[in-house]
Design an enzyme around this catalytic site. Structure first.
Site, PDB file in Angstrom:
ATOM      1  N   ASP A  55      -6.381  -0.628  -5.476  1.00  0.00           N
ATOM      2  CA  ASP A  55      -4.996  -0.199  -5.281  1.00  0.00           C
ATOM      3  C   ASP A  55      -4.372   0.039  -6.662  1.00  0.00           C
ATOM      4  OD1 ASP A  55      -2.330  -0.042  -4.052  1.00  0.00           O
ATOM      5  OD2 ASP A  55      -2.032  -2.039  -4.904  1.00  0.00           O
ATOM      6  N   CYS A  93      -4.542   7.950   6.866  1.00  0.00           N
ATOM      7  CA  CYS A  93      -4.867   7.595   5.484  1.00  0.00           C
ATOM      8  C   CYS A  93      -3.932   6.548   4.881  1.00  0.00           C
ATOM      9  CB  CYS A  93      -4.966   8.833   4.600  1.00  0.00           C
ATOM     10  SG  CYS A  93      -3.684  10.076   4.747  1.00  0.00           S
ATOM     11  N   THR A 111      -4.286   4.868  -3.067  1.00  0.00           N
ATOM     12  CA  THR A 111      -2.886   4.473  -3.209  1.00  0.00           C
ATOM     13  C   THR A 111      -1.978   5.169  -2.198  1.00  0.00           C
ATOM     14  OG1 THR A 111      -1.020   4.465  -4.796  1.00  0.00           O
ATOM     15  CG2 THR A 111      -2.663   6.191  -5.102  1.00  0.00           C
ATOM     16  N   ASP A 123      -0.505   0.413  -7.540  1.00  0.00           N
ATOM     17  CA  ASP A 123       0.751  -0.256  -7.897  1.00  0.00           C
ATOM     18  C   ASP A 123       0.722  -1.741  -7.561  1.00  0.00           C
ATOM     19  OD1 ASP A 123       1.946   2.198  -8.766  1.00  0.00           O
ATOM     20  OD2 ASP A 123       2.139   2.737  -6.647  1.00  0.00           O
TER      21      ASP A 123
HETATM   22 ZN   LIG Z   1      -1.595   9.677   5.010  1.00  0.00          ZN
END
Ligand SMILES: [Zn+2]
Length: 188
Positions: free
Chosen positions: A8, A106, A50, A10
């Site tokens: 990831d 997603c 992300t 952030d």
């Molecule tokens: Zn998406």
């Protein structure tokens, strides 16, 4: 097949500055780039996944996010890390930009970005890890069939007791890398 570290951005790789796409405000956690180098030296692909709902919210464009990915790649290259992939979800059901304001497969906790990367890079998900600071990262990783590592203080975990538990927890990406490599020895 390849094995990967899905990481990831952030709050995990970069200090979290909400909705930031300004390269001058991007700050890596201390030791984070070195940790990814260590993992890559042990044969893992390094792939950022992300959520970027700022696109759906109209705060910035997809191009701005792609630029962020390029900056991350350059910064990692300075530490001899090849960023193999940078996947982002621009969607959010409550977004204001029509093209992105919808449910999708997603946005983490959905596993779509990991599944797409697995196809693109022939990744063995069961020998791969998802590392993130949120339980949505853990859920995405588990749904994709990966091991998961939650970077967290206990507070976050306690807040959402009952969610899918991670394979392991750590307080930093450096500690996470050590855990992954330790487990590699056990699992191989
Ligand atoms: Zn998406």
């Amino acid at each position: 097949m390849n094995k990967a570290i899905f990481v990831d951005k952030d709050g995990t790789l970069l200090v979290d500055v909400p909705y930031n796409v300004d390269p001058s405000r991007m700050e890596f956690y201390e030791g984070a780039r070195e940790s990814l180098r260590q993992l890559q030296e042990h044969g893992f692909l390094i792939i950022v996944v992300t959520n970027q709902s700022g696109v759906a919210r109209g705060f910035f464009t997809e191009e701005a996010v792609i630029n962020v990915g390029n900056v991350v790649a350059t910064e990692l290259a300075n530490y001899c890390v090849t960023l193999d992939g940078f996947y982002f979800c621009p969607h959010h059901p409550a977004g204001s930009v029509a093209a992105y304001a919808r449910p999708c497969n997603c946005r983490k906790p959905a596993p779509g970005m990991l599944l797409r990367a697995a196809e693109d890079f022939n990744i063995d998900l069961q020998n791969s890890w998802m590392i993130g600071n949120s339980l949505d990262d853990v859920a995405a990783g588990r749904r994709a069939g990966c091991f998961t590592l939650l970077i967290s203080d206990t507070e976050t975990t306690r807040d959402r007791a009952g969610s899918i538990p991670p394979t392991a927890t750590a307080t930093s990406l450096s500690e996470a890398a050590a855990i992954v490599l330790e487990n590699q020895r056990v699992l191989v």
